[in-house]
Design a protein around this motif. Sequence first.
Motif, PDB file in Angstrom:
ATOM      1  N   ARG A  44      -2.177   0.181   2.121  1.00 59.94           N
ATOM      2  CA  ARG A  44      -1.844   0.712   0.805  1.00 59.94           C
ATOM      3  C   ARG A  44      -2.484   2.071   0.558  1.00 59.94           C
ATOM      4  O   ARG A  44      -2.271   2.675  -0.494  1.00 59.94           O
ATOM      5  N   GLY A  45      -3.302   2.545   1.503  1.00 56.48           N
ATOM      6  CA  GLY A  45      -3.992   3.821   1.321  1.00 56.48           C
ATOM      7  C   GLY A  45      -5.482   3.647   1.551  1.00 56.48           C
ATOM      8  O   GLY A  45      -5.930   2.649   2.130  1.00 56.48           O
ATOM      9  N   ALA A  82      -2.170  14.240   4.256  1.00 57.64           N
ATOM     10  CA  ALA A  82      -2.788  13.675   3.056  1.00 57.64           C
ATOM     11  C   ALA A  82      -2.683  12.164   3.139  1.00 57.64           C
ATOM     12  O   ALA A  82      -1.742  11.617   3.726  1.00 57.64           O
ATOM     13  N   PRO A  87      -3.695   2.023  -4.748  1.00 56.97           N
ATOM     14  CA  PRO A  87      -3.436   1.795  -6.186  1.00 56.97           C
ATOM     15  C   PRO A  87      -4.561   1.048  -6.878  1.00 56.97           C
ATOM     16  O   PRO A  87      -4.850   1.295  -8.047  1.00 56.97           O
ATOM     17  N   ASP A 134      -0.993  13.013  -7.406  1.00 59.35           N
ATOM     18  CA  ASP A 134       0.281  12.975  -6.700  1.00 59.35           C
ATOM     19  C   ASP A 134       1.228  12.069  -7.485  1.00 59.35           C
ATOM     20  O   ASP A 134       1.302  10.871  -7.236  1.00 59.35           O
ATOM     21  N   PRO A 185      -2.830   8.668   0.728  1.00 60.01           N
ATOM     22  CA  PRO A 185      -2.855   8.202  -0.673  1.00 60.01           C
ATOM     23  C   PRO A 185      -4.087   7.357  -0.954  1.00 60.01           C
ATOM     24  O   PRO A 185      -4.572   6.626  -0.085  1.00 60.01           O
ATOM     25  N   ILE A 186      -4.595   7.459  -2.164  1.00 56.33           N
ATOM     26  CA  ILE A 186      -5.667   6.582  -2.609  1.00 56.33           C
ATOM     27  C   ILE A 186      -5.026   5.260  -3.034  1.00 56.33           C
ATOM     28  O   ILE A 186      -4.021   5.245  -3.740  1.00 56.33           O
ATOM     29  N   ILE A 221      -7.203   3.437  -8.300  1.00 58.96           N
ATOM     30  CA  ILE A 221      -6.809   4.505  -9.224  1.00 58.96           C
ATOM     31  C   ILE A 221      -7.480   4.342 -10.587  1.00 58.96           C
ATOM     32  O   ILE A 221      -7.913   5.316 -11.209  1.00 58.96           O
ATOM     33  N   CYS A 270      -9.730   2.286   4.814  1.00 59.23           N
ATOM     34  CA  CYS A 270      -8.335   2.682   4.966  1.00 59.23           C
ATOM     35  C   CYS A 270      -7.498   1.450   5.274  1.00 59.23           C
ATOM     36  O   CYS A 270      -7.777   0.717   6.237  1.00 59.23           O
ATOM     37  N   GLY A 315      -0.054   8.732  -8.864  1.00 60.44           N
ATOM     38  CA  GLY A 315      -1.246   8.356  -8.126  1.00 60.44           C
ATOM     39  C   GLY A 315      -2.078   9.562  -7.728  1.00 60.44           C
ATOM     40  O   GLY A 315      -1.931  10.659  -8.274  1.00 60.44           O
ATOM     41  N   TRP A 316      -2.992   9.335  -6.764  1.00 64.09           N
ATOM     42  CA  TRP A 316      -3.850  10.380  -6.231  1.00 64.09           C
ATOM     43  C   TRP A 316      -3.821  10.303  -4.717  1.00 64.09           C
ATOM     44  O   TRP A 316      -3.437   9.274  -4.140  1.00 64.09           O
ATOM     45  N   GLN A 317      -4.243  11.378  -4.091  1.00 62.47           N
ATOM     46  CA  GLN A 317      -4.343  11.393  -2.649  1.00 62.47           C
ATOM     47  C   GLN A 317      -5.514  12.265  -2.215  1.00 62.47           C
ATOM     48  O   GLN A 317      -6.006  13.102  -2.980  1.00 62.47           O
TER      49      GLN A 317
END
Length: 445
Positions: free
Chosen positions: A426-427, A392, A397, A378, A394-395, A400, A423, A381-383
């Motif tokens: 920040r994700g 969705a 930071p 994303d 986010p993973i 990552i 969780c 980043g990733w999700q």
Amino acid sequence: MNQTGVRWTSEQVLALAPDATSQKAGSRLGTTGQWSGTGRSEAGAIWGLCKGSGSKPYQTVVDITGPAYKCSCPSRKFPCKHALGLLLLWVTDEEAVRASAEPDWAEQWLSGRRSRAEQGSGETGAGEVADPEAARRRAARRAERITSGALELEQRLTDLLRGGLATAERAGYGLWEETAARMVDAQAPGLASRVRELGAIPGSGPGWPARLLEECSMLHLLNRAWLEIERLPEPLAVTVRTKVGLPSPAAGEPVRDHWSVLSQYDRAEAKITTRRIWVYGRETQQMALLLSFGAAGRAPQLSLPVGTVIDAELAPHLGAGQLRADLSGQFGIPIPMGSPPPGGPVASAVEAYGRALSDDPWLDSWPVTLTDVIPVPDGNGWQLADAEGGSALPIAPSAISRPGLWRLAALSGGGPITVFGECGHRGVTPLAAWSGSAFETVVLI
């Protein structure tokens, strides 16, 4: 298959290692050429003599029911490389570790553990305070010091905001470390830890002033909660005491269950290493967090094989929204975990985290299990996205750059998987995952 009918994997053994260096060293020692006098017992112990640099071999014994370790080597790590090597030999070469009588040097340690297990939790008065009045006075003096520290910290936060957040970047990290040291003097290590976290924010990338303001607000809230603690409901007051750094002994009714070991990882903070172990009760359907600490360069002693199930009794800690517990008793040997814990879509995970925040506003993260999600990139980043569309998450930071992210993507291959993680605001930080076709636990951290 080993002597108990339970098959461990090499990955589960290596997951017990305190660090990557120990993993490599233990792997090199997991061959028959390094060992002599090996054996195992039906009671769940293995032992052996490992060649070292000296004239005498190292005496290594592992109680698999813990697991717990004893080695005559000078290492301060738990388990040491010799214990890891012996475990690897046990799981990869059954003939190399055959059933036999326990040698005297192993039997002495094992019998001591068995004796303590029989006596430990059942002894009356084991947790009694020798002088309750003296303990009360010590607690009162420490509370006064923490109050003084909280008042000083409030003034420093006020000065920071009055001077503008831009001054935080110019001041450098020294100002924060000096403030943290003052909180240590006030016997409030929880406040000191949060101050050090503040010091890492200025200049940390785009948007750092907003992040600094958020964290300052949460620290201010914790200070005010401590200063007004007499007005708080007792469960929240217990949580506040824990957050500022007061000890929180287990006080709840012990719960026996078959606990799935979902993840285990270490966090290094100043002069202490904290090991976090997440477990899930198959009958109670409850999550619990086991913490173990190692000081002065020592690795935490508690270590459980990820991807197994232990029949154990946990003593919970009190406090609003607390999941922490102590391992108070274990029965039998860990067995393989047949399936991941139940979970749900992304929306359910976010909702659970929101409910937990209402009980503990300073909560860093909450354990969640996401089912049928796909890791997708994303932007930068990733999700983790629901396979059927919709939401969705986010993973985080911080996750990552870890190798676990690529193991997660490889496991998925573009298809839905189950992910367990923490969780936070920040994700989500993925800790373990399972594919739909196989239920072997893939460790991500």
